[in-house]
Design an enzyme around this catalytic site. Structure first.
Site, short mmCIF file in Angstrom:
data_model
loop_
_atom_site.label_atom_id
_atom_site.label_comp_id
_atom_site.label_asym_id
_atom_site.label_seq_id
_atom_site.Cartn_x
_atom_site.Cartn_y
_atom_site.Cartn_z
N LYS A 1 0.80 -1.24 0.00
CA LYS A 1 0.00 0.00 0.00
C LYS A 1 0.83 1.28 0.00
O LYS A 1 0.32 2.34 -0.35
CB LYS A 1 -0.97 0.02 1.19
CG LYS A 1 -2.02 -1.07 1.08
CD LYS A 1 -3.24 -0.78 1.89
CE LYS A 1 -4.33 -1.81 1.60
NZ LYS A 1 -5.30 -1.93 2.64
N LYS B 1 -9.52 -12.24 -4.90
CA LYS B 1 -10.67 -12.24 -3.98
C LYS B 1 -11.61 -11.05 -4.27
O LYS B 1 -11.17 -10.02 -4.79
CB LYS B 1 -10.22 -12.29 -2.52
CG LYS B 1 -9.61 -11.05 -1.96
CD LYS B 1 -9.41 -11.22 -0.44
CE LYS B 1 -9.16 -9.88 0.21
NZ LYS B 1 -9.10 -9.90 1.65
N LYS C 1 -13.58 -4.67 -1.83
CA LYS C 1 -14.23 -3.35 -1.86
C LYS C 1 -13.46 -2.39 -2.75
O LYS C 1 -14.01 -1.43 -3.27
CB LYS C 1 -14.23 -2.75 -0.45
CG LYS C 1 -15.25 -3.31 0.49
CD LYS C 1 -15.19 -2.49 1.79
CE LYS C 1 -15.31 -3.37 2.99
NZ LYS C 1 -14.64 -2.87 4.18
P1 AMP Z 1 -11.96 -5.82 4.32
O1 AMP Z 1 -13.06 -5.76 3.30
O2 AMP Z 1 -10.63 -6.11 3.67
O3 AMP Z 1 -11.98 -4.66 5.28
O4 AMP Z 1 -12.23 -7.13 5.19
C1 AMP Z 1 -13.20 -7.22 6.21
C2 AMP Z 1 -13.40 -8.68 6.58
O5 AMP Z 1 -14.00 -9.41 5.48
C3 AMP Z 1 -12.08 -9.43 6.90
O6 AMP Z 1 -12.33 -10.32 7.98
C4 AMP Z 1 -11.77 -10.20 5.65
O7 AMP Z 1 -11.02 -11.38 5.89
C5 AMP Z 1 -13.18 -10.52 5.11
N1 AMP Z 1 -13.16 -10.59 3.63
C6 AMP Z 1 -12.82 -9.57 2.80
N2 AMP Z 1 -12.93 -9.95 1.50
C7 AMP Z 1 -13.32 -11.26 1.52
C8 AMP Z 1 -13.60 -12.24 0.50
N3 AMP Z 1 -13.51 -11.95 -0.79
N4 AMP Z 1 -13.98 -13.48 0.89
C9 AMP Z 1 -14.09 -13.77 2.20
N5 AMP Z 1 -13.85 -12.92 3.21
C10 AMP Z 1 -13.46 -11.67 2.88
#
Ligand code: AMP
Ligand code: TRP
Length: 364
Positions: free
Chosen positions: A149, A230, A233
């Site tokens: 990042k 994956k 967002k």
């Molecule tokens: P973030 O969106 O990166 O802030 O992640 C928030 C939570 O969602 C974390 O616990 C991640 O591990 C989970 N998470 C984010 N993207 C995925 C995905 N594509 N599949 C499963 N879990 C996810």
């Protein structure tokens, strides 16, 4: 009174907290924490609308954990982490509210877990400073998230981004969390929390708890456009993800356009056919099944026809969440009130830990 009896049986360090409490519910939730086996902490950044990956991979699991009477669950909307990258203030404010509404709409219950906004509890920033005074530049420079990042010109990147893992360690250690549900990408951060807790316990005699990860149980949902990556967002293409507020038409359209392959039947082979396997994973998660049982139910169907079945299952799962979400977004006072009450509960435990750390390191 039975309640007083319970208090007296608590360790002195925990009893101290109760002396300052006058809110009966807070007392009850703390008694619950102390008598519980696991203290689970999780954080989510208020950056954008949560998607199916967040939902099936994290948020839905928190609801299960909250419903397990033997566990105490803290869920923090980690706004201080989110400003480690530039954020538009109005957008950020809205994201905090919409994340609160989403978590409540999905089923987090502020009476059964501690749901709060990180910056409402100043102890996070204060403990982070103390922990940062014992964390080396060399250690922080190795984190994959910093490397990816901060960009190529590391000197132009900000200190907050660099010390991000220290703040995360403070989040976890403040509540003496025993368990943290994490994806693989977060494991290095958890290791730092473990190391710092051990270092402070050995050198200063604190009683911080080295947290354990809860891994493996969590489904990974992939991008609908590039199923090797994956669902995220931050993906520039909104068709790569289904957001929890998407309506039926948007869900159907995004699934219709989901990348699959040239074979038309439905199988579950994540390595060979990641696009189709992702649809099966989403379908299974939405309908409460395991992916392996799905292909047998749709024999003879083409992937194009199957996409409509997946869209129906996703819409059925999300429709009630969406409805609750929009109702909650119309009640900003309730959302704010919920966050403030959550912070009051969190502060009771955070204060105890921070006071102990300050005393042990010699801050009178
Ligand atoms: P973030 O969106 O990166 O802030 O992640 C928030 C939570 O969602 C974390 O616990 C991640 O591990 C989970 N998470 C984010 N993207 C995925 C995905 N594509 N599949 C499963 N879990 C996810
Ligand atoms: N870094 C986490 C993420 O990006 C969010 C987070 C902050 C967190 N503090 C935490 C997760 C403490 C677990 C525990 O997903």
């Amino acid at each position: 009174m039975a309640f007083t009896g319970k208090l007296l049986s608590l360790p002195a360090s925990q009893r101290a907290i109760f002396g300052k409490v006058n809110h009966r519910r807070c007392k009850q939730s703390l008694v619950r924490q102390i008598s519980q086996k696991k203290v689970i902490f999780s954080g989510i950044q208020p950056t954008g609308v949560p998607h199916l990956g967040n939902f099936f991979g994290a948020i839905e699991k928190w609801v299960d954990m909250q419903n397990d009477e033997s566990d105490a669950l803290y869920v923090s909307i980690v706004d201080l982490h989110s400003i480690s990258l530039p954020q538009d203030p109005d957008y950020l404010r809205n994201c905090i509210l919409s994340m609160t509404a989403t978590l409540l709409a999905v089923g987090l219950d502020p009476e059964r877990c501690v749901l709060f906004q990180q910056s409402h509890v100043p102890h996070h920033a204060e403990l982070s400073w103390i922990l940062g005074c014992r964390t080396t530049l060399a250690r922080l420079g190795h984190f994959p998230q910093w490397k990816s990042k901060a960009g190529n010109d590391k000197k132009a990147a900000c200190v907050g981004l660099f010390s991000y893992p220290v703040l995360q360690a403070a989040d976890i250690l403040l509540y003496r969390s025993t368990h943290v549900p994490v994806g693989d990408d977060q494991l290095p951060h958890l290791e730092l929390a473990q190391q710092l807790s051990r270092l402070f316990n050995q050198e200063y005699g604190t009683k911080l708890v080295p947290p354990e990860p809860i891994i493996g149980k969590f489904k990974r949902i992939k991008s609908l456009r590039e199923p090797e990556k994956k669902m995220s967002k931050s993906d520039a293409d909104p068709k790569s993800r289904i957001e929890l507020t998407d309506d039926k038409e948007a869900i159907t359209l995004k699934l219709k356009k989901a990348v699959t392959d040239l074979t038309s039947d439905v199988t579950f082979e994540p390595d060979e056919r990641p696009g189709v396997a992702n649809l099966v994973t989403i379908h299974a998660a939405a309908s409460g099944q395991v992916p392996e049982e799905i292909p047998g139910q749709v024999v003879g169907m083409t992937t194009a026809e199957y996409k409509m079945i997946v869209a129906k299952a996703v819409n059925e799962r999300l429709a009630p969440v969406r409805e609750r979400y929009f109702a909650l977004m119309n009640d900003e006072d309730y959302l704010m009130d919920t966050l403030h009450k959550g912070a009051e509960k969190a502060k009771l435990v955070a204060e105890n830990t921070l006071t102990e750390v300050k005393r042990c390191v010699g801050l009178l």
